[in-house]
Scaffold this active site. Sequence first.
Site, PDB file in Angstrom:
ATOM      1  N   ARG A 572       0.855  -1.204   0.000  1.00 20.25           N
ATOM      2  CA  ARG A 572       0.000   0.000   0.000  1.00 20.25           C
ATOM      3  C   ARG A 572       0.883   1.243   0.000  1.00 20.25           C
ATOM      4  O   ARG A 572       1.907   1.257   0.686  1.00 20.25           O
ATOM      5  CB  ARG A 572      -0.850   0.066   1.253  1.00 20.25           C
ATOM      6  CG  ARG A 572      -1.260  -1.247   1.756  1.00 20.25           C
ATOM      7  CD  ARG A 572      -2.677  -1.461   1.506  1.00 20.25           C
ATOM      8  NE  ARG A 572      -2.943  -2.860   1.793  1.00 20.25           N
ATOM      9  CZ  ARG A 572      -4.112  -3.408   1.625  1.00 20.25           C
ATOM     10  NH1 ARG A 572      -5.113  -2.676   1.197  1.00 20.25           N
ATOM     11  NH2 ARG A 572      -4.299  -4.667   1.869  1.00 20.25           N
ATOM     12  N   VAL A 573       0.427   2.251  -0.701  1.00 19.14           N
ATOM     13  CA  VAL A 573       1.268   3.448  -0.734  1.00 19.14           C
ATOM     14  C   VAL A 573       1.381   4.103   0.634  1.00 19.14           C
ATOM     15  O   VAL A 573       2.391   4.711   0.954  1.00 19.14           O
ATOM     16  CB  VAL A 573       0.806   4.467  -1.799  1.00 19.14           C
ATOM     17  CG1 VAL A 573       1.003   3.912  -3.192  1.00 19.14           C
ATOM     18  CG2 VAL A 573      -0.620   4.874  -1.573  1.00 19.14           C
ATOM     19  N   ASP A 574       0.357   3.961   1.455  1.00 16.01           N
ATOM     20  CA  ASP A 574       0.433   4.536   2.810  1.00 16.01           C
ATOM     21  C   ASP A 574       1.540   3.870   3.619  1.00 16.01           C
ATOM     22  O   ASP A 574       1.963   4.382   4.642  1.00 16.01           O
ATOM     23  CB  ASP A 574      -0.877   4.314   3.582  1.00 16.01           C
ATOM     24  CG  ASP A 574      -2.055   4.918   2.869  1.00 16.01           C
ATOM     25  OD1 ASP A 574      -1.840   5.778   2.000  1.00 16.01           O
ATOM     26  OD2 ASP A 574      -3.198   4.500   3.169  1.00 16.01           O
ATOM     27  N   ASP A 575       1.951   2.693   3.182  1.00 14.10           N
ATOM     28  CA  ASP A 575       2.950   1.951   3.943  1.00 14.10           C
ATOM     29  C   ASP A 575       4.371   2.175   3.449  1.00 14.10           C
ATOM     30  O   ASP A 575       5.308   1.621   4.009  1.00 14.10           O
ATOM     31  CB  ASP A 575       2.656   0.436   3.862  1.00 14.10           C
ATOM     32  CG  ASP A 575       1.340   0.067   4.523  1.00 14.10           C
ATOM     33  OD1 ASP A 575       0.916   0.806   5.424  1.00 14.10           O
ATOM     34  OD2 ASP A 575       0.737  -0.939   4.130  1.00 14.10           O
ATOM     35  N   VAL A 576       4.528   2.944   2.373  1.00 16.49           N
ATOM     36  CA  VAL A 576       5.871   3.151   1.829  1.00 16.49           C
ATOM     37  C   VAL A 576       6.750   3.835   2.878  1.00 16.49           C
ATOM     38  O   VAL A 576       6.304   4.730   3.597  1.00 16.49           O
ATOM     39  CB  VAL A 576       5.813   3.998   0.532  1.00 16.49           C
ATOM     40  CG1 VAL A 576       7.205   4.492   0.139  1.00 16.49           C
ATOM     41  CG2 VAL A 576       5.214   3.174  -0.592  1.00 16.49           C
TER      42      VAL A 576
END
Length: 704
Positions: A572-576
């Site tokens: 997920r991009v929030d997790d990058v």
Amino acid sequence: TTNYLKHVESMKSLPSGAGKISQLNAVILGEALASEEDDLVFPSDGFSRQALVPSPQKYLEMYKRSIEDPAGFWSDIASSEFYWKQRWGDHVYSENLDVRKGNIKIEWFKGGITNICYNCLDKNIDAGLGDKIALYWESNEPGFDATLTYSQLLGRVCQLANYLKSIGVRKGDAVIIYLPMLMELPIAMLACARIGAVHSVHVSSSFMQKRVVFAGFSAESLAQRIMDCKPKVVITCNAVKRGPKTIALKDIVDAALIESAKNGTSADVCLTYENQSALKRESTKWQEGRDIWWEDVIPKYPTTCDVEWVDAEDPLFLLYTSGSTGKPKGVLHTTGGYMVYTATTFKYAFDYKESDVYWCTADCGWITGHSYVSYGPMLNGATVVVYEGAPNYPDPGRCWDIVDKYKVTIFYTAPTLVRSLMRDGDEYVTRYSRKSLRVLGSVGEPINPSAWRWFFNVVGGSKCPISDTWWQTETGGFMITPLPGAWPQKPGSATFPFFGVQPVIVDEKGVEIEGECSGYLCVKSSWPGAFRTLYGDHERYETTYFKPFPGYYFTGDGCSRDRDGYHWLTGRVDDVINVSGHRIGTAEVESALVSHPRCAEAAVVGVEHEVKGQGIYAFVTLVDGVSYSEELRRSLVLTVRNQIGAFAAPDKIHWAPSLPKTRSGKIMRRILRKIASRQLDELGDTSTLAEPGVVDQLIALADC
Ligand code: ATP
Ligand code: MG
């Protein structure tokens, strides 16, 4: 045309007409697929020869048409493979995916009149499949099973449909289904579809769970769903056995109905199936007037029931997302496009043949169970295995026992199960023959290359292609997936888009990036299986999915594309995580950790770091029998260093006997981030966790 199409166009110089992939290898490798030669895994000649899409050329030809002429591509399929009472209107589809141009709207086959239950059952029976097994049901307890042919299934569906009509359920009404993996679950879904009612299945079990179920959490979220869609009836069963444990499902429904009644909503009827192997009716709590035993009433109804014909754009079901990132969203799917899309993706991604026996381990409470236990396979007239229990009960060999018993040819599961079985050891696999298997599938999370290899080599005996299907509740069906006979695979890559899907990778500003790149995964233009709204909240639909990058559907996932055009989901991009300016996807670091022979599973999150901006904090689960030590910590860090680079080396390794997961088995990094940064009073909504106890265990081990 899209950049992606330009890319595939540039690969057009490939020779045509050859079914022999291996002879193509040299050419493809020499031309476009030059990068990671060693990582390419080719389908065998024999497999490709018999495949629906036998070569890259064939894929490219079909893909190109699907993008250049979506209306023609999809209407050809829709009219030749489905029954429509009345053909759709002037437009095969109409769409607006651009918030700057007004409200988001997606419609496919509008004006077309059909029924998905009719297409799953009546149409197949008319075509001569009446005596074919539709469902093989396997109980939690080895040795107990049942079957239904397509004709028998239709009879059961009609009886329930007639009953639902008799209690006043009408087209457009909501029905909540809270059932374990009994045959009654697909029956209930199909019965709703038959009469035009909108089903909302609530998941009743946790994917890998043998023991614990937190009734309290389930009751709360079920109550919320009841208040949300105000069903006339809730369909459940009294209890279910999950591994060695009995779970009183109806108690949970009772609690949920009391809770929702406090807020003014309740169901008139609670239709309860007596699941005798789990609990006898004498021991079931009962509310006269509201509760009805399924077995007492349903068999009395006729086994035929007229179909309620619906518009292609009438709602089919409402389903909540897994809640991996926050509060689940009520995703609404409609009838016609979803029907065409799930059937077509199923057929091609698994290279479906009439003789296949198909088993998907997902619960029908998840989108995977909707699209690829029920609708997709049944629209194709497939024989489907439905398994009630936990995949590792009574021991980790159970899946292969079931594969051998039913001669399963297509086996579709999640990386979490693959990793867990890998940890349990090869001997549980190799003691079974598994020789019927021909295609494997994976869904839910990126599959780590080492897990991919184990799945391929040990489970599939190095002969079964793996369809690593990337998709979402929102997308209705597969979006990026291998077509098993067409392309060589790269372990861990979901490969190429399905027909009609135009994935694009954009940068922070929403500008499309071409060629080899990494960024935010979006989709340009609609596809038939796309969701149409979030139930009761179209604004949230637009804000969440269409506003972040105007003009595109934003998936929330990160993705990179290699020079051969293969797609790699990075999480997920929030997790990058951003370490000293390096943007690192969680999947990459986790895969490096899992490739360590003593690491079974890993979850990585970012934490604040004085110097680097963010540091990498890794939770690791070890292979059975291995204990955590300083030496092992160093060796794990070194593995990541060697595979990715020093900048990706974890700053902290946190030993985790198990990880917090959603009920569909996905790791919840949101909670791990809070534990990593010791913000323990801000854990947030934990109601979608499978085992909340895991969190306390992790907190206790934080400073080991
Ligand atoms: P929520 O949206 O409520 O946070 P969720 O995204 O986990 O939960 P689902 O719709 O069940 O709910 O899952 C879709 C997501 O799962 C994708 O967006 C992606 O992150 C992940 N996923 C699914 N299949 C794959 C795959 N084959 N490879 C990589 N990631 C995958
Ligand atoms: Mg999601």
